[in-house]
Design a protein around this motif. Structure first.
Motif, PDB file in Angstrom:
ATOM      1  N   LYS A 190      83.096 -35.327  24.191  1.00 45.61           N
ATOM      2  CA  LYS A 190      81.681 -35.702  24.280  1.00 45.61           C
ATOM      3  C   LYS A 190      81.579 -37.189  24.612  1.00 45.61           C
ATOM      4  O   LYS A 190      82.292 -38.015  24.048  1.00 45.61           O
ATOM      5  CB  LYS A 190      80.953 -35.402  22.975  1.00 45.61           C
ATOM      6  CG  LYS A 190      79.473 -35.706  23.063  1.00 45.61           C
ATOM      7  CD  LYS A 190      78.710 -35.255  21.834  1.00 45.61           C
ATOM      8  CE  LYS A 190      77.232 -35.564  22.033  1.00 45.61           C
ATOM      9  NZ  LYS A 190      76.431 -35.105  20.914  1.00 45.61           N
ATOM     10  N   GLU A 216      80.135 -40.547  24.123  1.00 48.01           N
ATOM     11  CA  GLU A 216      79.429 -41.150  22.998  1.00 48.01           C
ATOM     12  C   GLU A 216      78.607 -42.379  23.391  1.00 48.01           C
ATOM     13  O   GLU A 216      77.749 -42.820  22.630  1.00 48.01           O
ATOM     14  CB  GLU A 216      80.416 -41.518  21.889  1.00 48.01           C
ATOM     15  CG  GLU A 216      81.125 -40.317  21.285  1.00 48.01           C
ATOM     16  CD  GLU A 216      80.185 -39.316  20.592  1.00 48.01           C
ATOM     17  OE1 GLU A 216      79.058 -39.682  20.215  1.00 48.01           O
ATOM     18  OE2 GLU A 216      80.589 -38.149  20.439  1.00 48.01           O
ATOM     19  N   PRO A 231      75.656 -44.470  24.723  1.00 45.82           N
ATOM     20  CA  PRO A 231      74.262 -44.113  24.968  1.00 45.82           C
ATOM     21  C   PRO A 231      74.022 -43.900  26.467  1.00 45.82           C
ATOM     22  O   PRO A 231      74.388 -44.735  27.286  1.00 45.82           O
ATOM     23  CB  PRO A 231      73.484 -45.318  24.435  1.00 45.82           C
ATOM     24  CG  PRO A 231      74.391 -45.904  23.390  1.00 45.82           C
ATOM     25  CD  PRO A 231      75.780 -45.698  23.945  1.00 45.82           C
ATOM     26  N   ARG A 271      72.664 -32.888  26.689  1.00 42.91           N
ATOM     27  CA  ARG A 271      72.604 -33.263  25.264  1.00 42.91           C
ATOM     28  C   ARG A 271      73.793 -32.733  24.466  1.00 42.91           C
ATOM     29  O   ARG A 271      74.219 -33.357  23.490  1.00 42.91           O
ATOM     30  CB  ARG A 271      71.282 -32.810  24.656  1.00 42.91           C
ATOM     31  CG  ARG A 271      70.111 -33.594  25.230  1.00 42.91           C
ATOM     32  CD  ARG A 271      68.839 -33.377  24.453  1.00 42.91           C
ATOM     33  NE  ARG A 271      67.735 -34.093  25.054  1.00 42.91           N
ATOM     34  CZ  ARG A 271      67.488 -35.398  24.920  1.00 42.91           C
ATOM     35  NH1 ARG A 271      68.296 -36.144  24.206  1.00 42.91           N
ATOM     36  NH2 ARG A 271      66.446 -35.958  25.511  1.00 42.91           N
ATOM     37  N   ASN A 278      75.759 -38.482  24.576  1.00 39.65           N
ATOM     38  CA  ASN A 278      74.818 -39.114  23.658  1.00 39.65           C
ATOM     39  C   ASN A 278      73.576 -39.516  24.466  1.00 39.65           C
ATOM     40  O   ASN A 278      73.384 -40.676  24.808  1.00 39.65           O
ATOM     41  CB  ASN A 278      75.480 -40.326  22.999  1.00 39.65           C
ATOM     42  CG  ASN A 278      74.553 -41.051  22.056  1.00 39.65           C
ATOM     43  OD1 ASN A 278      73.506 -40.547  21.679  1.00 39.65           O
ATOM     44  ND2 ASN A 278      74.940 -42.251  21.679  1.00 39.65           N
TER      45      ASN A 278
END
Length: 66
Positions: free
Chosen positions: A8, A10, A12, A31, A35
């Motif tokens: 994933k 991370e 932003p 989503r 992130n």
């Protein structure tokens, strides 16, 4: 479908999904895999969004970092 990243993301992330892109980004997928702090479903535009819809693209960039 969209490929799954190995982990994933991370950092932003702000995403603008343009409907005429080669593969428009699906918000749910984004989503789950990143992130996402801002997701904008654009009303028009495609793969070369900055050239096709410069006002939409620029205003979204400015709002995402402002």
């Amino acid at each position: 479908g969209m490929p799954k990243p190995p982990v994933k993301i991370e950092v932003p992330t702000a995403i603008a999904s343009f409907p005429a892109d080669t593969v428009p980004i699906v918000e749910d997928w984004a989503r789950r895999n990143a992130n996402v702090v801002r997701f904008t479903a654009m009303p028009k535009g495609g793969h070369f969004a900055a050239l096709e819809q410069p006002e939409l693209f620029a205003s979204d960039v400015i709002e995402s970092v402002g």
